[in-house]
Design a protein around this motif. Structure first.
Motif, mmCIF file in Angstrom:
data_model
loop_
_atom_site.group_PDB
_atom_site.id
_atom_site.type_symbol
_atom_site.label_atom_id
_atom_site.label_comp_id
_atom_site.label_asym_id
_atom_site.label_seq_id
_atom_site.Cartn_x
_atom_site.Cartn_y
_atom_site.Cartn_z
ATOM 1 N N LEU A 134 30.638 32.856 4.787
ATOM 2 C CA LEU A 134 29.262 32.527 5.148
ATOM 3 C C LEU A 134 28.976 31.034 5.063
ATOM 4 C CD1 LEU A 134 27.449 35.553 3.449
ATOM 5 C CD2 LEU A 134 27.798 35.170 5.895
ATOM 6 N N CYS A 135 29.652 30.351 4.136
ATOM 7 C CA CYS A 135 29.420 28.901 3.994
ATOM 8 C C CYS A 135 29.974 28.135 5.192
ATOM 9 C CB CYS A 135 30.036 28.397 2.695
ATOM 10 S SG CYS A 135 29.126 28.949 1.233
ATOM 11 N N ALA A 136 31.136 28.547 5.684
ATOM 12 C CA ALA A 136 31.720 27.886 6.856
ATOM 13 C C ALA A 136 30.851 28.126 8.094
ATOM 14 C CB ALA A 136 33.137 28.389 7.103
ATOM 15 N N THR A 137 30.354 29.362 8.229
ATOM 16 C CA THR A 137 29.442 29.675 9.340
ATOM 17 C C THR A 137 28.194 28.801 9.236
ATOM 18 O OG1 THR A 137 30.229 31.959 9.360
ATOM 19 C CG2 THR A 137 28.139 31.534 10.457
ATOM 20 N N TRP A 138 27.677 28.664 8.015
ATOM 21 C CA TRP A 138 26.452 27.886 7.809
ATOM 22 C C TRP A 138 26.675 26.407 8.176
ATOM 23 C CZ3 TRP A 138 21.737 29.555 7.590
ATOM 24 C CH2 TRP A 138 20.717 28.646 7.275
ATOM 25 N N GLU A 139 27.828 25.875 7.818
ATOM 26 C CA GLU A 139 28.103 24.469 8.150
ATOM 27 C C GLU A 139 28.115 24.250 9.664
ATOM 28 O OE1 GLU A 139 31.656 23.356 6.017
ATOM 29 O OE2 GLU A 139 30.611 23.393 4.087
ATOM 30 N N ALA A 140 28.622 25.231 10.405
ATOM 31 C CA ALA A 140 28.607 25.124 11.868
ATOM 32 C C ALA A 140 27.173 25.172 12.397
ATOM 33 C CB ALA A 140 29.445 26.247 12.475
ATOM 34 N N LEU A 141 26.327 25.962 11.743
ATOM 35 C CA LEU A 141 24.909 26.008 12.125
ATOM 36 C C LEU A 141 24.220 24.680 11.819
ATOM 37 C CD1 LEU A 141 24.076 29.602 10.877
ATOM 38 C CD2 LEU A 141 23.824 28.804 13.224
ATOM 39 N N GLU A 142 24.557 24.087 10.677
ATOM 40 C CA GLU A 142 23.975 22.783 10.337
ATOM 41 C C GLU A 142 24.310 21.738 11.401
ATOM 42 O OE1 GLU A 142 23.662 22.641 5.503
ATOM 43 O OE2 GLU A 142 25.662 22.389 6.330
ATOM 44 N N ALA A 143 25.536 21.802 11.928
ATOM 45 C CA ALA A 143 25.936 20.870 12.981
ATOM 46 C C ALA A 143 25.098 21.085 14.247
ATOM 47 C CB ALA A 143 27.421 21.023 13.292
ATOM 48 N N CYS A 144 24.751 22.345 14.525
ATOM 49 C CA CYS A 144 23.892 22.638 15.682
ATOM 50 C C CYS A 144 22.498 22.042 15.499
ATOM 51 C CB CYS A 144 23.770 24.140 15.893
ATOM 52 S SG CYS A 144 25.289 24.937 16.442
ATOM 53 N N LYS A 145 21.976 22.112 14.281
ATOM 54 C CA LYS A 145 20.665 21.503 14.003
ATOM 55 C C LYS A 145 20.755 19.995 14.140
ATOM 56 C CE LYS A 145 17.262 20.903 10.294
ATOM 57 N NZ LYS A 145 16.186 20.379 11.140
ATOM 58 N N ASP A 146 21.808 19.416 13.595
ATOM 59 C CA ASP A 146 21.978 17.961 13.698
ATOM 60 C C ASP A 146 22.100 17.502 15.152
ATOM 61 O OD1 ASP A 146 21.818 17.650 10.961
ATOM 62 O OD2 ASP A 146 23.992 17.655 10.649
ATOM 63 N N ALA A 147 22.617 18.388 16.004
ATOM 64 C CA ALA A 147 22.776 18.058 17.430
ATOM 65 C C ALA A 147 21.482 18.272 18.221
ATOM 66 C CB ALA A 147 23.901 18.893 18.032
ATOM 67 N N GLY A 148 20.438 18.779 17.560
ATOM 68 C CA GLY A 148 19.150 18.960 18.225
ATOM 69 C C GLY A 148 19.016 20.238 19.025
ATOM 70 N N LEU A 149 19.959 21.182 18.855
ATOM 71 C CA LEU A 149 19.904 22.431 19.623
ATOM 72 C C LEU A 149 18.938 23.433 19.009
ATOM 73 C CD1 LEU A 149 23.720 22.961 20.361
ATOM 74 C CD2 LEU A 149 22.016 21.760 21.740
ATOM 75 N N VAL A 150 18.633 23.230 17.733
ATOM 76 C CA VAL A 150 17.727 24.139 17.022
ATOM 77 C C VAL A 150 16.943 23.335 15.990
ATOM 78 C CG1 VAL A 150 19.594 24.788 15.408
ATOM 79 C CG2 VAL A 150 17.596 26.266 15.644
ATOM 80 N N LYS A 151 15.679 23.722 15.781
ATOM 81 C CA LYS A 151 14.809 22.989 14.849
ATOM 82 C C LYS A 151 15.018 23.420 13.400
ATOM 83 C CE LYS A 151 12.094 20.968 18.068
ATOM 84 N NZ LYS A 151 12.006 19.510 18.266
ATOM 85 N N SER A 152 15.184 24.739 13.188
ATOM 86 C CA SER A 152 15.323 25.267 11.825
ATOM 87 C C SER A 152 16.369 26.366 11.797
ATOM 88 C CB SER A 152 13.989 25.841 11.324
ATOM 89 O OG SER A 152 13.013 24.836 11.224
ATOM 90 N N LEU A 153 16.922 26.601 10.602
ATOM 91 C CA LEU A 153 17.968 27.614 10.428
ATOM 92 C C LEU A 153 17.519 28.649 9.411
ATOM 93 C CD1 LEU A 153 21.005 25.163 10.079
ATOM 94 C CD2 LEU A 153 20.295 26.391 12.154
ATOM 95 N N GLY A 154 17.951 29.889 9.626
ATOM 96 C CA GLY A 154 17.603 30.946 8.688
ATOM 97 C C GLY A 154 18.655 32.039 8.682
ATOM 98 N N VAL A 155 18.349 33.111 7.973
ATOM 99 C CA VAL A 155 19.273 34.232 7.857
ATOM 100 C C VAL A 155 18.493 35.534 8.029
ATOM 101 C CG1 VAL A 155 20.889 32.998 6.350
ATOM 102 C CG2 VAL A 155 19.018 34.330 5.331
ATOM 103 N N SER A 156 19.221 36.644 8.069
ATOM 104 C CA SER A 156 18.596 37.954 8.179
ATOM 105 C C SER A 156 19.450 38.963 7.416
ATOM 106 C CB SER A 156 18.486 38.364 9.648
ATOM 107 O OG SER A 156 17.903 39.638 9.786
ATOM 108 N N ASN A 157 18.795 39.881 6.743
ATOM 109 C CA ASN A 157 19.491 40.931 5.987
ATOM 110 C C ASN A 157 20.396 40.367 4.894
ATOM 111 O OD1 ASN A 157 18.530 43.327 7.471
ATOM 112 N ND2 ASN A 157 19.628 42.393 9.182
ATOM 113 N N PHE A 158 20.073 39.203 4.340
ATOM 114 C CA PHE A 158 20.839 38.625 3.235
ATOM 115 C C PHE A 158 20.216 39.074 1.919
ATOM 116 C CE2 PHE A 158 23.110 36.386 6.251
ATOM 117 C CZ PHE A 158 23.864 35.316 5.775
ATOM 118 N N ASN A 159 21.075 39.419 0.967
ATOM 119 C CA ASN A 159 20.574 39.702 -0.377
ATOM 120 C C ASN A 159 20.572 38.406 -1.200
ATOM 121 O OD1 ASN A 159 23.236 39.333 -1.385
ATOM 122 N ND2 ASN A 159 23.725 41.499 -1.094
ATOM 123 N N LYS A 160 20.111 38.518 -2.442
ATOM 124 C CA LYS A 160 19.991 37.325 -3.297
ATOM 125 C C LYS A 160 21.344 36.623 -3.470
ATOM 126 C CE LYS A 160 18.789 35.959 -8.013
ATOM 127 N NZ LYS A 160 19.421 36.361 -9.270
#
Length: 311
Positions: free
Chosen positions: A132-158
């Motif tokens: 999940l951390c590697a997936t998240w880092e790829a998402l962070e790169a998408c935000k840094d590239a301006g493709l998305v404003k904010s990042l989130g998750v779904s169906n994640f537990n604590k």
């Protein structure tokens, strides 16, 4: 409600739908005042949703910045090298330059490939190693590239949220966690944890769900027939659905009801002209049964299946 500045708003939720339904429903919703549209690549209708949004922008009803679009990264796109192409596919289908929120739809990775639901010759789902951390880092790169404003998750537990929040070098934290949430499943512990971490809970199935036994837990009775909700609704000259939505909105939960009926779409939005009292809120909270409608048991043997944990 200006969803470009806040997530505390009202929205739309779509599963796979008959052709044309999403297009018509999104137009009706935008005209009724909805600004947060909840979509996903696996709903097979982002082309219709995008067309409806573009038409409502073209006719002057809204500007692009008024619309808050949430897209989702599906289970077969978790490997870091597949994250940006998946998001770019959503952008191309919607014909948008960016989306407002992109979320990991499930913490459970599936084998990448041509199908969203890969199975072996025995019909068993084929899983994939999850990082999940590697997936998240790829998402962070998408935000840094301006493709998305904010990042989130779904169906994640604590535990899964903490994996991300405690990740070394975290650049962008999850702003939201989309989970099942309604008066029969109020999520008090997860809601409190997310509040402490400044993560907004977005409640799916806020009116309960269909009674489709293939994926819904029918041990949970129909929410909208609940006697308390019906009696409170009568007092305010509202429906039990409007009371259930108002309950969540008053406790800071974003609601994403799904409807294709123009009347219900409009009705679901008409919850801002009344408030539940403190006693009513507390009474509705006691309805909690801690039973999920959406258990997703077909994936319960996945190492990252999120619902084995208490929250």
């Amino acid at each position: 409600c200006h969803c470009s500045t806040t997530l505390h708003c009202f929205s739309f939720f779509y599963l796979s739908t008959p052709k044309g339904n999403a297009y018509e429903s999104v137009k009706v919703a935008i005209e009724a005042g909805y600004r947060h549209i909840d979509g996903a690549l696996v709903y097979y209708n982002e082309h219709e949703v995008g067309q409806a949004i573009r038409e409502k922008i073209a006719d002057g009803t809204v500007k692009r910045e008024d619309i808050f679009y949430c897209g989702k990264l599906w289970n077969t796109f978790h490997p870091p090298e597949l994250v940006r192409p998946a998001l770019e596919k959503t952008l191309k289908t919607l014909q948008m330059d960016y989306i407002d929120l992109y979320i990991v739809e499930m913490p459970t990775a599936f084998k990448p490939g041509d199908t969203f639901y890969p199975r072996d010759e025995n019909g068993k789902y084929i899983y994939h190693d999850t990082d999940l951390c590697a997936t998240w880092e790829a998402l962070e790169a998408c935000k840094d590239a301006g493709l998305v404003k904010s990042l989130g998750v779904s169906n994640f537990n604590k535990r899964q949220l903490e994996l991300i929040l405690n990740k070394p070098g975290l650049k962008h934290k999850p702003v939201s966690n989309q989970v099942e949430c309604h008066p029969y499943f109020t999520q008090p512990k997860l809601l409190e944890y997310c509040r402490q971490k400044d993560i907004v809970i977005v409640g799916y199935s806020p009116l309960g769900t269909s009674r489709d036994a293939s994926w819904v837990n029918l041990k949970c009775p129909p929410l909208l027939e609940d006697e308390l909700l019906v009696s409170v609704a009568k007092k305010y000259n509202k429906t039990s659905a409007q009371v259930a939505l108002r309950f969540n909105v008053q406790r800071g939960v974003v609601v994403i009801p799904k409807s294709f009926s123009p009347n219900r779409i409009k009705e679901n939005f008409q919850i801002f002209d009344f408030s539940l009292t403190k006693d009513e809120m507390e009474a509705i909270e006691t309805l909690n049964k801690n039973i999920r409608y959406v258990e997703l048991l077909m994936w319960s043997d996945h190492p990252e299946y999120p619902f084995h944990d208490e929250y």
